[in-house]
Design a protein around this motif. Sequence first.
Motif, PDB file in Angstrom:
ATOM      1  N   UNK A 128       0.809  -1.218   0.000  1.00  0.00           N
ATOM      2  CA  UNK A 128       0.000   0.000   0.000  1.00  0.00           C
ATOM      3  C   UNK A 128       0.845   1.273   0.000  1.00  0.00           C
ATOM      4  N   UNK A 129       1.917   1.314   0.788  1.00  0.00           N
ATOM      5  CA  UNK A 129       2.753   2.526   0.834  1.00  0.00           C
ATOM      6  C   UNK A 129       3.387   2.796  -0.521  1.00  0.00           C
ATOM      7  N   UNK A 130       3.828   1.749  -1.189  1.00  0.00           N
ATOM      8  CA  UNK A 130       4.423   1.906  -2.513  1.00  0.00           C
ATOM      9  C   UNK A 130       3.418   2.412  -3.526  1.00  0.00           C
ATOM     10  N   UNK A 131       2.189   1.908  -3.457  1.00  0.00           N
ATOM     11  CA  UNK A 131       1.135   2.358  -4.373  1.00  0.00           C
ATOM     12  C   UNK A 131       0.848   3.837  -4.138  1.00  0.00           C
ATOM     13  N   UNK A 132       0.691   4.225  -2.860  1.00  0.00           N
ATOM     14  CA  UNK A 132       0.439   5.641  -2.554  1.00  0.00           C
ATOM     15  C   UNK A 132       1.581   6.526  -3.036  1.00  0.00           C
ATOM     16  N   UNK A 133       2.820   6.106  -2.797  1.00  0.00           N
ATOM     17  CA  UNK A 133       3.981   6.896  -3.214  1.00  0.00           C
ATOM     18  C   UNK A 133       4.016   7.043  -4.735  1.00  0.00           C
ATOM     19  N   UNK A 134       3.691   5.975  -5.464  1.00  0.00           N
ATOM     20  CA  UNK A 134       3.692   6.026  -6.932  1.00  0.00           C
ATOM     21  C   UNK A 134       2.626   6.981  -7.447  1.00  0.00           C
ATOM     22  N   UNK A 135       1.448   6.970  -6.823  1.00  0.00           N
ATOM     23  CA  UNK A 135       0.377   7.874  -7.245  1.00  0.00           C
ATOM     24  C   UNK A 135       0.783   9.319  -7.002  1.00  0.00           C
ATOM     25  N   UNK A 136       1.354   9.601  -5.837  1.00  0.00           N
ATOM     26  CA  UNK A 136       1.785  10.967  -5.533  1.00  0.00           C
ATOM     27  C   UNK A 136       2.871  11.401  -6.510  1.00  0.00           C
ATOM     28  N   UNK A 137       3.865  10.551  -6.734  1.00  0.00           N
ATOM     29  CA  UNK A 137       4.958  10.897  -7.655  1.00  0.00           C
ATOM     30  C   UNK A 137       4.438  11.096  -9.069  1.00  0.00           C
ATOM     31  N   UNK A 138       3.490  10.276  -9.467  1.00  0.00           N
ATOM     32  CA  UNK A 138       2.940  10.382 -10.814  1.00  0.00           C
ATOM     33  C   UNK A 138       2.174  11.659 -11.051  1.00  0.00           C
ATOM     34  N   UNK A 139       1.746  12.286  -9.974  1.00  0.00           N
ATOM     35  CA  UNK A 139       0.972  13.517 -10.123  1.00  0.00           C
ATOM     36  C   UNK A 139       1.762  14.765  -9.772  1.00  0.00           C
ATOM     37  N   UNK A 140       3.011  14.615  -9.354  1.00  0.00           N
ATOM     38  CA  UNK A 140       3.786  15.789  -8.972  1.00  0.00           C
ATOM     39  C   UNK A 140       4.937  16.081  -9.938  1.00  0.00           C
ATOM     40  N   UNK A 141       5.294  15.096 -10.757  1.00  0.00           N
ATOM     41  CA  UNK A 141       6.400  15.274 -11.691  1.00  0.00           C
ATOM     42  C   UNK A 141       5.839  15.370 -13.106  1.00  0.00           C
ATOM     43  N   UNK A 142       6.179  16.430 -13.802  1.00  0.00           N
ATOM     44  CA  UNK A 142       5.719  16.580 -15.185  1.00  0.00           C
ATOM     45  C   UNK A 142       6.573  15.701 -16.088  1.00  0.00           C
ATOM     46  N   UNK A 143       5.948  15.119 -17.087  1.00  0.00           N
ATOM     47  CA  UNK A 143       6.656  14.205 -17.979  1.00  0.00           C
ATOM     48  C   UNK A 143       6.481  14.588 -19.451  1.00  0.00           C
ATOM     49  N   UNK A 144       6.399  15.876 -19.721  1.00  0.00           N
ATOM     50  CA  UNK A 144       6.199  16.328 -21.094  1.00  0.00           C
ATOM     51  C   UNK A 144       7.362  15.917 -21.987  1.00  0.00           C
ATOM     52  N   UNK A 145       8.571  15.874 -21.438  1.00  0.00           N
ATOM     53  CA  UNK A 145       9.723  15.462 -22.247  1.00  0.00           C
ATOM     54  C   UNK A 145       9.568  14.019 -22.723  1.00  0.00           C
TER      55      UNK A 145
END
Length: 138
Positions: A48-65
């Motif tokens: 669960x902690x890994x899933x939460x961390x991945x969701x947060x990271x996925x929404x805080x880092x832009x990946x336009x490149x």
Amino acid sequence: NKREAKAWFETEFPVRFADLHNAQALGAWLYANITEDEGGRAVWRFQAEGVRAAVVAGRTVERWDAIERLRVPTLLVRGELSKDLPRSVYEKMQQMNPVIEGVELSGVGHWVHSEKFDEFVQVVELFLDRARQQSENR
């Protein structure tokens, strides 16, 4: 336990989360991702902690490149009612890179593959057929 969790996801979850588009389908997915621990308690199948961390990271880092670097035909399927993929972002992704083909299914949220399974499969099959034909013509 899992039996009680199943009953909760089938009865309580759709009532408590009725404002979610297709709460019943989401409840079924959530239930499918739980298991029982050694004590017989229903627990999240994955870390669960890994899933939460991945969701947060996925929404805080832009990946336009990363979007710009795509070089293979890419299908982007969006549900018209999705709050996770705003239409403005969906459109920007397509404008940034011509290899991205966007398809928006009406009347569904983020869980397109669950809410309109048959239409989702049809869209994916058409995309793959076109990609295969283009590859053979090269």
